[in-house]
Scaffold this motif. Sequence first.
Motif, PDB file in Angstrom:
ATOM      1  N   GLY A 115      42.754  60.226  34.572  1.00 38.13           N
ATOM      2  CA  GLY A 115      44.059  59.495  34.814  1.00 38.13           C
ATOM      3  C   GLY A 115      44.051  58.280  33.934  1.00 38.13           C
ATOM      4  N   HIS A 116      44.760  57.711  33.838  1.00 36.62           N
ATOM      5  CA  HIS A 116      44.513  55.676  33.319  1.00 36.62           C
ATOM      6  C   HIS A 116      45.092  54.958  34.118  1.00 36.62           C
ATOM      7  CE1 HIS A 116      47.164  59.132  30.524  1.00 36.62           C
ATOM      8  NE2 HIS A 116      46.381  58.864  29.635  1.00 36.62           N
ATOM      9  N   HIS A 117      44.323  54.637  35.565  1.00 36.75           N
ATOM     10  CA  HIS A 117      44.303  53.626  36.583  1.00 36.75           C
ATOM     11  C   HIS A 117      44.106  52.560  36.016  1.00 36.75           C
ATOM     12  CE1 HIS A 117      45.300  57.520  38.978  1.00 36.75           C
ATOM     13  NE2 HIS A 117      44.566  58.064  38.200  1.00 36.75           N
ATOM     14  N   LYS A 118      42.486  52.332  35.171  1.00 37.25           N
ATOM     15  CA  LYS A 118      42.038  51.637  34.663  1.00 37.25           C
ATOM     16  C   LYS A 118      42.762  50.522  33.419  1.00 37.25           C
ATOM     17  CE  LYS A 118      37.355  52.499  36.050  1.00 37.25           C
ATOM     18  NZ  LYS A 118      35.915  52.845  35.063  1.00 37.25           N
ATOM     19  N   ALA A 119      43.254  50.828  33.633  1.00 37.53           N
ATOM     20  CA  ALA A 119      44.277  49.919  32.231  1.00 37.53           C
ATOM     21  C   ALA A 119      45.191  48.548  33.823  1.00 37.53           C
ATOM     22  CB  ALA A 119      45.980  51.214  31.972  1.00 37.53           C
ATOM     23  N   GLU A 120      45.260  49.115  34.792  1.00 36.59           N
ATOM     24  CA  GLU A 120      45.895  47.731  35.455  1.00 36.59           C
ATOM     25  C   GLU A 120      44.806  46.868  35.275  1.00 36.59           C
ATOM     26  OE1 GLU A 120      47.570  47.869  38.532  1.00 36.59           O
ATOM     27  OE2 GLU A 120      48.283  50.547  39.000  1.00 36.59           O
ATOM     28  N   TYR A 121      43.711  47.359  35.668  1.00 44.41           N
ATOM     29  CA  TYR A 121      42.450  45.891  35.383  1.00 44.41           C
ATOM     30  C   TYR A 121      42.798  45.261  34.164  1.00 44.41           C
ATOM     31  CZ  TYR A 121      40.450  48.815  39.481  1.00 44.41           C
ATOM     32  OH  TYR A 121      40.188  48.907  40.904  1.00 44.41           O
ATOM     33  N   LEU A 122      42.432  46.072  33.278  1.00 45.48           N
ATOM     34  CA  LEU A 122      42.699  45.941  31.696  1.00 45.48           C
ATOM     35  C   LEU A 122      43.756  44.030  31.923  1.00 45.48           C
ATOM     36  CD1 LEU A 122      41.795  48.447  29.754  1.00 45.48           C
ATOM     37  CD2 LEU A 122      40.867  46.780  29.566  1.00 45.48           C
ATOM     38  N   SER A 123      45.198  45.249  32.618  1.00 41.75           N
ATOM     39  CA  SER A 123      45.897  43.930  32.525  1.00 41.75           C
ATOM     40  C   SER A 123      45.506  42.509  33.134  1.00 41.75           C
ATOM     41  CB  SER A 123      47.149  44.557  33.335  1.00 41.75           C
ATOM     42  OG  SER A 123      48.341  43.413  33.584  1.00 41.75           O
ATOM     43  N   ALA A 124      44.483  42.307  34.999  1.00 33.25           N
ATOM     44  CA  ALA A 124      44.344  41.705  35.743  1.00 33.25           C
ATOM     45  C   ALA A 124      43.317  41.289  35.459  1.00 33.25           C
ATOM     46  CB  ALA A 124      43.946  42.348  37.136  1.00 33.25           C
ATOM     47  N   VAL A 125      42.407  41.475  34.034  1.00 35.80           N
ATOM     48  CA  VAL A 125      41.876  40.637  33.412  1.00 35.80           C
ATOM     49  C   VAL A 125      42.771  39.556  32.651  1.00 35.80           C
ATOM     50  CG1 VAL A 125      39.832  40.587  31.909  1.00 35.80           C
ATOM     51  CG2 VAL A 125      39.736  42.170  33.727  1.00 35.80           C
ATOM     52  N   LEU A 126      43.593  40.186  31.607  1.00 38.14           N
ATOM     53  CA  LEU A 126      44.019  39.628  30.539  1.00 38.14           C
ATOM     54  C   LEU A 126      44.975  38.188  31.604  1.00 38.14           C
ATOM     55  CD1 LEU A 126      45.237  38.909  27.866  1.00 38.14           C
ATOM     56  CD2 LEU A 126      46.905  41.025  28.428  1.00 38.14           C
ATOM     57  N   GLU A 127      45.767  38.265  32.879  1.00 36.59           N
ATOM     58  CA  GLU A 127      46.343  37.370  33.589  1.00 36.59           C
ATOM     59  C   GLU A 127      45.649  36.073  33.840  1.00 36.59           C
ATOM     60  OE1 GLU A 127      49.855  37.470  36.750  1.00 36.59           O
ATOM     61  OE2 GLU A 127      48.923  39.423  35.943  1.00 36.59           O
ATOM     62  N   GLY A 128      44.333  36.792  34.212  1.00 36.95           N
ATOM     63  CA  GLY A 128      42.891  36.003  34.509  1.00 36.95           C
ATOM     64  C   GLY A 128      42.694  34.911  33.537  1.00 36.95           C
ATOM     65  N   VAL A 129      42.848  35.357  32.008  1.00 34.46           N
ATOM     66  CA  VAL A 129      42.467  34.874  31.066  1.00 34.46           C
ATOM     67  C   VAL A 129      43.889  33.969  30.841  1.00 34.46           C
ATOM     68  CG1 VAL A 129      42.159  34.848  28.643  1.00 34.46           C
ATOM     69  CG2 VAL A 129      40.762  35.969  30.111  1.00 34.46           C
ATOM     70  N   LEU A 130      44.904  34.319  31.484  1.00 33.77           N
ATOM     71  CA  LEU A 130      46.038  33.918  30.486  1.00 33.77           C
ATOM     72  C   LEU A 130      46.465  32.265  31.490  1.00 33.77           C
ATOM     73  CD1 LEU A 130      49.263  36.323  30.206  1.00 33.77           C
ATOM     74  CD2 LEU A 130      47.832  34.185  28.728  1.00 33.77           C
ATOM     75  N   ILE A 131      45.808  32.198  33.274  1.00 30.69           N
ATOM     76  CA  ILE A 131      45.458  31.631  33.914  1.00 30.69           C
ATOM     77  C   ILE A 131      44.933  30.728  33.295  1.00 30.69           C
ATOM     78  CG2 ILE A 131      44.846  30.959  36.246  1.00 30.69           C
ATOM     79  CD1 ILE A 131      46.015  33.805  36.877  1.00 30.69           C
ATOM     80  N   VAL A 132      43.543  30.627  32.771  1.00 31.97           N
ATOM     81  CA  VAL A 132      42.463  29.580  32.460  1.00 31.97           C
ATOM     82  C   VAL A 132      43.211  28.902  30.932  1.00 31.97           C
ATOM     83  CG1 VAL A 132      40.644  29.626  31.542  1.00 31.97           C
ATOM     84  CG2 VAL A 132      40.559  30.805  33.242  1.00 31.97           C
ATOM     85  N   VAL A 133      44.324  29.877  30.141  1.00 27.92           N
ATOM     86  CA  VAL A 133      44.560  28.863  29.126  1.00 27.92           C
ATOM     87  C   VAL A 133      45.436  28.107  29.594  1.00 27.92           C
ATOM     88  CG1 VAL A 133      46.601  29.334  27.335  1.00 27.92           C
ATOM     89  CG2 VAL A 133      44.140  30.451  27.475  1.00 27.92           C
ATOM     90  N   ALA A 134      46.785  28.744  30.711  1.00 29.18           N
ATOM     91  CA  ALA A 134      47.562  27.852  31.472  1.00 29.18           C
ATOM     92  C   ALA A 134      47.031  26.145  31.602  1.00 29.18           C
ATOM     93  CB  ALA A 134      48.350  28.189  32.499  1.00 29.18           C
ATOM     94  N   ALA A 135      45.466  26.128  32.670  1.00 31.79           N
ATOM     95  CA  ALA A 135      45.286  25.551  32.684  1.00 31.79           C
ATOM     96  C   ALA A 135      44.572  24.012  31.970  1.00 31.79           C
ATOM     97  CB  ALA A 135      43.961  25.679  33.627  1.00 31.79           C
ATOM     98  N   LEU A 136      43.774  24.871  30.577  1.00 33.02           N
ATOM     99  CA  LEU A 136      43.644  24.499  29.866  1.00 33.02           C
ATOM    100  C   LEU A 136      44.070  23.188  29.083  1.00 33.02           C
ATOM    101  CD1 LEU A 136      41.138  26.633  27.844  1.00 33.02           C
ATOM    102  CD2 LEU A 136      40.372  24.418  29.540  1.00 33.02           C
ATOM    103  N   LEU A 137      45.933  24.245  28.644  1.00 29.40           N
ATOM    104  CA  LEU A 137      47.385  23.597  28.386  1.00 29.40           C
ATOM    105  C   LEU A 137      47.214  22.300  28.827  1.00 29.40           C
ATOM    106  CD1 LEU A 137      49.443  27.261  27.120  1.00 29.40           C
ATOM    107  CD2 LEU A 137      47.929  25.330  26.034  1.00 29.40           C
ATOM    108  N   ILE A 138      47.210  22.665  30.266  1.00 24.58           N
ATOM    109  CA  ILE A 138      48.066  20.913  31.326  1.00 24.58           C
ATOM    110  C   ILE A 138      46.789  19.843  31.449  1.00 24.58           C
ATOM    111  CG2 ILE A 138      47.856  20.426  33.639  1.00 24.58           C
ATOM    112  CD1 ILE A 138      48.475  23.926  34.023  1.00 24.58           C
ATOM    113  N   VAL A 139      45.363  20.388  31.109  1.00 23.91           N
ATOM    114  CA  VAL A 139      44.628  19.280  30.511  1.00 23.91           C
ATOM    115  C   VAL A 139      44.820  18.386  29.031  1.00 23.91           C
ATOM    116  CG1 VAL A 139      42.311  18.335  29.718  1.00 23.91           C
ATOM    117  CG2 VAL A 139      42.664  20.599  32.038  1.00 23.91           C
ATOM    118  N   VAL A 140      45.464  19.804  27.879  1.00 19.88           N
ATOM    119  CA  VAL A 140      45.715  18.490  26.401  1.00 19.88           C
ATOM    120  C   VAL A 140      46.897  17.653  26.752  1.00 19.88           C
ATOM    121  CG1 VAL A 140      46.958  18.964  24.990  1.00 19.88           C
ATOM    122  CG2 VAL A 140      44.356  20.566  25.457  1.00 19.88           C
TER     123      VAL A 140
END
Length: 301
Positions: free
Chosen positions: A71-96
Amino acid sequence: MNGNTVRRLALWGIPLSLGVMGLKLVAWWVTGSVALLSDGLESSVNVVAAVVAFVAISYAAKPADRTHPFGHHKAEYLSAVLEGVLIVVAALLIVVEAVPAVLDPKPLDAPVMGLAINVLAGVVNAVWAVVLIRAGRRHRSPALAADGQHILSDVVTSAGVLVGLLAAIATGYAVLDPLLAVAVALHILYQGWKVIAHSVDGLMDHAVEPAEAEAIKAAIAAHADGSLGVHDLKTRRAGAATFVDFHLVVPAAMPVGEAHDICDRLEDAIRIVQSGAQIAIHVEPDTEKAHGERVRVAPSG
Protein backbone atom coordinates in the motif's frame (compact mmCIF):
# COMPACT_ATOMS: atom_id res chain seq x y z
CA MET A 1 -15.72 4.94 4.38
CA ASN A 2 -13.08 6.17 6.83
CA GLY A 3 -10.80 7.06 3.92
CA ASN A 4 -13.53 9.16 2.34
CA THR A 5 -14.12 11.00 5.62
CA VAL A 6 -10.41 11.77 6.01
CA ARG A 7 -10.10 13.04 2.42
CA ARG A 8 -13.22 15.17 2.77
CA LEU A 9 -11.89 16.80 5.96
CA ALA A 10 -8.51 17.41 4.31
CA LEU A 11 -10.22 19.06 1.32
CA TRP A 12 -12.29 21.35 3.56
CA GLY A 13 -9.08 22.47 5.23
CA ILE A 14 -7.97 24.33 2.08
CA PRO A 15 -10.76 26.95 1.84
CA LEU A 16 -10.91 27.29 5.64
CA SER A 17 -7.17 28.00 5.90
CA LEU A 18 -7.46 30.53 3.05
CA GLY A 19 -10.31 32.29 4.86
CA VAL A 20 -8.46 32.45 8.18
CA MET A 21 -5.31 33.75 6.48
CA GLY A 22 -7.39 36.46 4.81
CA LEU A 23 -8.88 37.56 8.13
CA LYS A 24 -5.48 37.76 9.81
CA LEU A 25 -3.94 39.77 6.98
CA VAL A 26 -6.86 42.20 7.17
CA ALA A 27 -6.20 42.52 10.93
CA TRP A 28 -2.54 43.31 10.21
CA TRP A 29 -3.47 45.83 7.49
CA VAL A 30 -5.82 47.62 9.88
CA THR A 31 -3.36 47.82 12.80
CA GLY A 32 0.16 47.65 11.37
CA SER A 33 1.03 45.20 14.18
CA VAL A 34 4.12 43.05 13.55
CA ALA A 35 2.64 40.38 15.82
CA LEU A 36 -0.50 40.21 13.67
CA LEU A 37 1.65 40.12 10.53
CA SER A 38 3.57 37.20 12.05
CA ASP A 39 0.28 35.48 12.82
CA GLY A 40 -0.79 35.95 9.21
CA LEU A 41 2.52 34.57 7.94
CA GLU A 42 1.99 31.39 9.92
CA SER A 43 -1.50 31.07 8.44
CA SER A 44 -0.05 31.29 4.92
CA VAL A 45 1.95 28.18 5.80
CA ASN A 46 -1.33 26.58 6.91
CA VAL A 47 -2.68 27.00 3.39
CA VAL A 48 0.30 25.19 1.86
CA ALA A 49 0.12 22.50 4.56
CA ALA A 50 -3.60 21.93 3.91
CA VAL A 51 -2.93 21.36 0.20
CA VAL A 52 -0.02 19.02 0.96
CA ALA A 53 -2.11 17.07 3.48
CA PHE A 54 -4.96 16.60 0.99
CA VAL A 55 -2.60 15.36 -1.74
CA ALA A 56 -0.81 12.98 0.65
CA ILE A 57 -4.03 11.58 2.12
CA SER A 58 -5.47 11.01 -1.37
CA TYR A 59 -2.29 9.21 -2.44
CA ALA A 60 -2.11 7.15 0.76
CA ALA A 61 -5.67 5.92 0.13
CA LYS A 62 -4.66 4.28 -3.15
CA PRO A 63 -4.88 0.47 -3.01
CA ALA A 64 -1.78 -1.69 -3.10
CA ASP A 65 -0.33 -2.30 -6.56
CA ARG A 66 2.49 -4.25 -8.19
CA THR A 67 5.18 -1.72 -7.24
CA HIS A 68 3.73 -0.97 -3.78
CA PRO A 69 2.35 -4.34 -2.59
CA PHE A 70 1.96 -3.11 1.01
CA GLY A 71 0.00 0.00 0.00
CA HIS A 72 0.83 3.71 0.03
CA HIS A 73 0.07 4.45 3.69
CA LYS A 74 3.43 6.05 4.52
CA ALA A 75 2.72 8.98 2.21
CA GLU A 76 0.87 10.49 5.17
CA TYR A 77 4.03 10.45 7.28
CA LEU A 78 5.93 12.27 4.53
CA SER A 79 3.21 14.91 4.52
CA ALA A 80 3.41 15.24 8.30
CA VAL A 81 7.22 15.65 8.16
CA LEU A 82 6.83 18.38 5.55
CA GLU A 83 4.19 20.06 7.69
CA GLY A 84 6.55 20.04 10.67
CA VAL A 85 9.22 21.66 8.52
CA LEU A 86 6.72 24.31 7.40
CA ILE A 87 5.88 25.06 11.03
CA VAL A 88 9.58 25.65 11.71
CA VAL A 89 9.82 27.90 8.62
CA ALA A 90 6.83 29.91 9.86
CA ALA A 91 8.54 30.43 13.22
CA LEU A 92 11.73 31.65 11.53
CA LEU A 93 9.72 34.06 9.36
CA ILE A 94 8.13 35.47 12.49
CA VAL A 95 11.56 36.07 14.04
CA VAL A 96 12.76 37.81 10.87
CA GLU A 97 9.79 40.18 11.03
CA ALA A 98 9.87 40.72 14.79
CA VAL A 99 13.54 41.46 15.48
CA PRO A 100 13.68 44.75 13.48
CA ALA A 101 10.43 45.83 15.16
CA VAL A 102 11.99 45.24 18.60
CA LEU A 103 14.70 47.75 17.69
CA ASP A 104 12.19 50.24 16.29
CA PRO A 105 8.74 49.69 17.87
CA LYS A 106 5.75 51.61 16.48
CA PRO A 107 2.34 52.37 18.01
CA LEU A 108 -0.66 50.45 16.67
CA ASP A 109 -3.43 51.80 14.47
CA ALA A 110 -7.10 50.86 15.10
CA PRO A 111 -6.13 48.12 17.60
CA VAL A 112 -9.68 47.25 18.70
CA MET A 113 -10.90 46.42 15.19
CA GLY A 114 -7.75 44.46 14.40
CA LEU A 115 -7.99 42.41 17.58
CA ALA A 116 -11.67 41.66 16.98
CA ILE A 117 -10.89 40.34 13.50
CA ASN A 118 -8.03 38.24 14.85
CA VAL A 119 -10.22 36.78 17.62
CA LEU A 120 -12.74 35.68 14.99
CA ALA A 121 -9.98 33.97 12.99
CA GLY A 122 -8.70 32.29 16.17
CA VAL A 123 -12.12 30.88 17.07
CA VAL A 124 -12.53 29.38 13.59
CA ASN A 125 -9.06 27.85 13.83
CA ALA A 126 -9.66 26.43 17.32
CA VAL A 127 -12.83 24.63 16.31
CA TRP A 128 -11.24 23.26 13.14
CA ALA A 129 -8.08 22.12 14.96
CA VAL A 130 -10.12 20.08 17.45
CA VAL A 131 -12.10 18.48 14.61
CA LEU A 132 -8.92 17.52 12.72
CA ILE A 133 -7.03 16.17 15.74
CA ARG A 134 -9.96 14.02 16.88
CA ALA A 135 -10.58 12.73 13.34
CA GLY A 136 -6.86 12.06 12.84
CA ARG A 137 -6.71 9.94 15.99
CA ARG A 138 -9.99 8.17 15.28
CA HIS A 139 -9.05 7.25 11.70
CA ARG A 140 -5.29 6.88 12.46
CA SER A 141 -4.35 9.53 9.91
CA PRO A 142 -0.91 11.08 10.69
CA ALA A 143 -1.36 13.80 8.06
CA LEU A 144 -4.74 14.90 9.43
CA ALA A 145 -3.52 14.84 13.03
CA ALA A 146 -0.39 16.83 12.08
CA ASP A 147 -2.53 19.38 10.25
CA GLY A 148 -4.69 19.74 13.36
CA GLN A 149 -1.62 20.16 15.60
CA HIS A 150 -0.25 22.78 13.22
CA ILE A 151 -3.51 24.74 13.32
CA LEU A 152 -3.62 24.36 17.11
CA SER A 153 -0.19 25.99 17.29
CA ASP A 154 -1.69 28.79 15.19
CA VAL A 155 -4.45 29.18 17.80
CA VAL A 156 -1.84 29.48 20.55
CA THR A 157 -0.08 32.09 18.42
CA SER A 158 -3.30 34.09 18.07
CA ALA A 159 -4.02 33.89 21.80
CA GLY A 160 -0.50 35.03 22.63
CA VAL A 161 -0.72 37.87 20.14
CA LEU A 162 -4.03 38.98 21.66
CA VAL A 163 -2.59 39.05 25.19
CA GLY A 164 0.54 40.88 24.03
CA LEU A 165 -1.32 43.52 22.09
CA LEU A 166 -3.71 44.14 24.97
CA ALA A 167 -0.67 44.59 27.24
CA ALA A 168 0.96 46.94 24.72
CA ILE A 169 -2.21 49.02 24.51
CA ALA A 170 -2.73 49.10 28.28
CA THR A 171 0.87 50.04 29.17
CA GLY A 172 1.79 52.11 26.12
CA TYR A 173 4.93 50.00 25.60
CA ALA A 174 4.83 49.31 21.85
CA VAL A 175 7.90 47.04 22.11
CA LEU A 176 5.72 44.38 23.77
CA ASP A 177 4.17 43.69 20.34
CA PRO A 178 7.35 42.39 18.61
CA LEU A 179 8.72 40.82 21.81
CA LEU A 180 5.63 38.69 22.08
CA ALA A 181 5.97 37.69 18.43
CA VAL A 182 9.45 36.30 19.21
CA ALA A 183 8.13 34.37 22.23
CA VAL A 184 5.35 32.87 20.15
CA ALA A 185 7.88 31.88 17.46
CA LEU A 186 9.80 29.83 20.04
CA HIS A 187 6.60 27.99 20.97
CA ILE A 188 5.89 27.26 17.31
CA LEU A 189 9.42 25.89 16.84
CA TYR A 190 8.75 23.40 19.65
CA GLN A 191 5.46 22.32 18.08
CA GLY A 192 7.14 21.84 14.71
CA TRP A 193 9.83 19.68 16.29
CA LYS A 194 7.19 17.45 17.92
CA VAL A 195 5.34 16.94 14.61
CA ILE A 196 8.59 16.04 12.80
CA ALA A 197 9.74 13.64 15.54
CA HIS A 198 6.39 11.80 15.63
CA SER A 199 6.28 11.47 11.84
CA VAL A 200 9.86 10.23 11.51
CA ASP A 201 9.08 7.65 14.18
CA GLY A 202 6.21 6.42 12.01
CA LEU A 203 8.46 6.15 8.97
CA MET A 204 10.74 3.91 11.07
CA ASP A 205 7.99 1.23 11.38
CA HIS A 206 7.01 1.91 14.98
CA ALA A 207 5.22 -0.95 16.74
CA VAL A 208 1.58 -0.61 17.81
CA GLU A 209 0.83 0.88 21.23
CA PRO A 210 1.41 -1.45 24.23
CA ALA A 211 -2.32 -1.82 24.94
CA GLU A 212 -2.96 -2.81 21.31
CA ALA A 213 -0.07 -5.29 21.39
CA GLU A 214 -1.50 -6.92 24.52
CA ALA A 215 -4.93 -7.22 22.87
CA ILE A 216 -3.34 -8.93 19.86
CA LYS A 217 -1.44 -11.35 22.11
CA ALA A 218 -4.62 -12.15 24.05
CA ALA A 219 -6.51 -12.86 20.81
CA ILE A 220 -3.75 -15.20 19.63
CA ALA A 221 -3.51 -16.98 22.98
CA ALA A 222 -7.26 -17.62 23.07
CA HIS A 223 -7.61 -18.91 19.50
CA ALA A 224 -4.40 -20.81 18.77
CA ASP A 225 -5.68 -24.17 20.08
CA GLY A 226 -4.44 -27.04 17.94
CA SER A 227 -1.02 -25.42 17.58
CA LEU A 228 2.02 -25.90 19.80
CA GLY A 229 2.88 -22.25 20.24
CA VAL A 230 3.48 -18.85 18.67
CA HIS A 231 6.74 -16.91 18.60
CA ASP A 232 8.54 -14.01 16.95
CA LEU A 233 5.47 -11.75 17.09
CA LYS A 234 6.08 -8.40 15.37
CA THR A 235 3.77 -5.46 14.72
CA ARG A 236 4.17 -2.18 12.89
CA ARG A 237 2.03 0.80 12.04
CA ALA A 238 1.98 2.59 8.68
CA GLY A 239 -0.56 5.40 8.71
CA ALA A 240 -3.99 3.86 9.15
CA ALA A 241 -2.70 0.34 8.42
CA THR A 242 -1.51 -2.18 11.01
CA PHE A 243 0.75 -5.10 10.11
CA VAL A 244 1.02 -8.24 12.29
CA ASP A 245 3.58 -10.97 11.67
CA PHE A 246 4.35 -14.12 13.68
CA HIS A 247 5.39 -17.79 13.49
CA LEU A 248 2.88 -20.54 14.30
CA VAL A 249 4.34 -23.86 15.46
CA VAL A 250 2.34 -27.02 14.64
CA PRO A 251 3.10 -30.77 14.85
CA ALA A 252 5.23 -31.83 11.91
CA ALA A 253 2.64 -34.46 10.94
CA MET A 254 -0.32 -32.01 10.95
CA PRO A 255 -2.09 -31.82 7.55
CA VAL A 256 -1.78 -28.49 5.71
CA GLY A 257 -5.58 -28.06 5.78
CA GLU A 258 -5.70 -28.19 9.60
CA ALA A 259 -2.84 -25.70 9.93
CA HIS A 260 -4.63 -23.41 7.49
CA ASP A 261 -7.82 -23.58 9.57
CA ILE A 262 -5.88 -22.46 12.65
CA CYS A 263 -4.43 -19.54 10.68
CA ASP A 264 -7.91 -18.48 9.51
CA ARG A 265 -9.19 -18.59 13.07
CA LEU A 266 -6.27 -16.50 14.33
CA GLU A 267 -6.67 -13.91 11.57
CA ASP A 268 -10.37 -13.48 12.38
CA ALA A 269 -9.62 -13.10 16.10
CA ILE A 270 -6.87 -10.54 15.54
CA ARG A 271 -9.02 -8.44 13.20
CA ILE A 272 -11.70 -8.21 15.89
CA VAL A 273 -9.25 -6.33 18.16
CA GLN A 274 -7.32 -4.64 15.32
CA SER A 275 -9.75 -3.84 12.51
CA GLY A 276 -8.34 -4.18 9.00
CA ALA A 277 -4.99 -5.58 10.16
CA GLN A 278 -2.79 -7.11 7.49
CA ILE A 279 -1.54 -10.40 8.93
CA ALA A 280 1.30 -12.70 7.87
CA ILE A 281 1.58 -16.08 9.62
CA HIS A 282 4.59 -18.33 9.01
CA VAL A 283 3.63 -21.94 9.76
CA GLU A 284 6.52 -24.12 10.85
CA PRO A 285 6.89 -27.68 12.22
CA ASP A 286 7.84 -28.36 15.82
CA THR A 287 11.22 -29.59 14.62
CA GLU A 288 12.29 -25.98 13.97
CA LYS A 289 14.05 -24.02 16.70
CA ALA A 290 11.84 -21.20 18.03
CA HIS A 291 13.17 -17.63 18.16
CA GLY A 292 11.90 -14.16 19.01
CA GLU A 293 9.10 -13.31 21.42
CA ARG A 294 6.91 -16.24 22.55
CA VAL A 295 3.15 -15.98 23.09
CA ARG A 296 1.52 -18.37 25.53
CA VAL A 297 -1.45 -20.17 23.95
CA ALA A 298 -4.40 -21.91 25.54
CA PRO A 299 -3.80 -25.65 25.90
CA SER A 300 -5.63 -27.83 23.35
CA GLY A 301 -8.62 -29.82 24.44
